[in-house]
Scaffold this motif. Structure first.
Motif, mmCIF file in Angstrom:
data_model
loop_
_atom_site.group_PDB
_atom_site.id
_atom_site.type_symbol
_atom_site.label_atom_id
_atom_site.label_comp_id
_atom_site.label_asym_id
_atom_site.label_seq_id
_atom_site.Cartn_x
_atom_site.Cartn_y
_atom_site.Cartn_z
ATOM 1 N N THR A 59 0.822 -1.208 0.000
ATOM 2 C CA THR A 59 0.000 0.000 0.000
ATOM 3 C C THR A 59 0.857 1.260 0.000
ATOM 4 O O THR A 59 0.532 2.238 -0.667
ATOM 5 N N ASN A 60 1.976 1.218 0.717
ATOM 6 C CA ASN A 60 2.852 2.382 0.828
ATOM 7 C C ASN A 60 3.907 2.450 -0.271
ATOM 8 O O ASN A 60 4.796 3.303 -0.231
ATOM 9 N N GLY A 61 3.831 1.537 -1.242
ATOM 10 C CA GLY A 61 4.731 1.570 -2.387
ATOM 11 C C GLY A 61 6.163 1.165 -2.086
ATOM 12 O O GLY A 61 7.078 1.533 -2.816
ATOM 13 N N LYS A 62 6.359 0.396 -1.029
ATOM 14 C CA LYS A 62 7.707 -0.050 -0.672
ATOM 15 C C LYS A 62 8.053 -1.337 -1.393
ATOM 16 O O LYS A 62 7.195 -2.159 -1.677
ATOM 17 N N LYS A 63 9.323 -1.524 -1.661
ATOM 18 C CA LYS A 63 9.826 -2.811 -2.140
ATOM 19 C C LYS A 63 9.899 -3.741 -0.938
ATOM 20 O O LYS A 63 10.112 -3.294 0.201
ATOM 21 N N VAL A 64 9.756 -5.014 -1.171
ATOM 22 C CA VAL A 64 9.708 -5.964 -0.059
ATOM 23 C C VAL A 64 10.987 -5.944 0.771
ATOM 24 O O VAL A 64 10.937 -6.064 2.000
ATOM 25 N N LEU A 65 12.139 -5.755 0.142
ATOM 26 C CA LEU A 65 13.390 -5.738 0.901
ATOM 27 C C LEU A 65 13.555 -4.469 1.739
ATOM 28 O O LEU A 65 14.399 -4.426 2.630
ATOM 29 N N GLU A 66 12.736 -3.459 1.490
ATOM 30 C CA GLU A 66 12.713 -2.301 2.373
ATOM 31 C C GLU A 66 12.063 -2.667 3.708
ATOM 32 O O GLU A 66 12.322 -2.024 4.722
ATOM 33 N N ILE A 67 11.262 -3.703 3.704
ATOM 34 C CA ILE A 67 10.601 -4.171 4.918
ATOM 35 C C ILE A 67 11.465 -5.200 5.638
ATOM 36 O O ILE A 67 11.681 -5.111 6.843
ATOM 37 N N THR A 68 11.956 -6.164 4.887
ATOM 38 C CA THR A 68 12.708 -7.263 5.497
ATOM 39 C C THR A 68 14.180 -6.954 5.683
ATOM 40 O O THR A 68 14.841 -7.558 6.518
#
Length: 81
Positions: A59-68
Motif C-alpha cells: 500500500t505504501n509503495g515499498k519494495k519488499v526488501l525495504e521491509i525485510t
C-alpha cells in the motif's frame, strides 16, 4: 476445518500481492514451517501479522526488501523470537 479455511483466505491475500512480495513471503513461510508443531497452527498469528505487514508495504509503495532488509534470514529469526 475452520482453521484450514482461514489459512486459504490468508494465502489468497498473499496471492494478490506483487510477485516480489509473494516470492519473499513463500520463502519466509517455508522457513517458518521448520519451527512449527503439528499442523502448524501455532504459527498462524505470526503468519497473519506478516501478511498485514507486507500488505502495508504494498500500500505504501515499498519494495519488499525495504521491509525485510537484505538479510531475509535474519528478519525471519527476529520474527520467531
Amino acid at each position: 476445518m475452520k482453521k484450514k479455511r482461514e489459512y486459504k483466505q490468508q494465502i489468497a491475500r498473499v496471492d494478490a500481492m506483487p510477485d516480489d512480495y509473494k516470492f519473499v513471503f513463500k520463502k519466509i513461510q517455508n522457513y517458518m514451517w521448520m519451527f512449527t508443531a503439528g499442523a502448524g497452527y501455532d504459527m498462524m498469528k505470526l503468519h497473519y501479522d506478516l501478511i498485514e505487514l507486507f500488505e502495508s508495504g504494498v500500500t505504501n509503495g515499498k519494495k519488499v526488501l525495504e521491509i525485510t532488509g537484505d538479510d531475509v534470514a535474519t528478519f525471519c529469526d527476529e520474527l520467531l523470537l
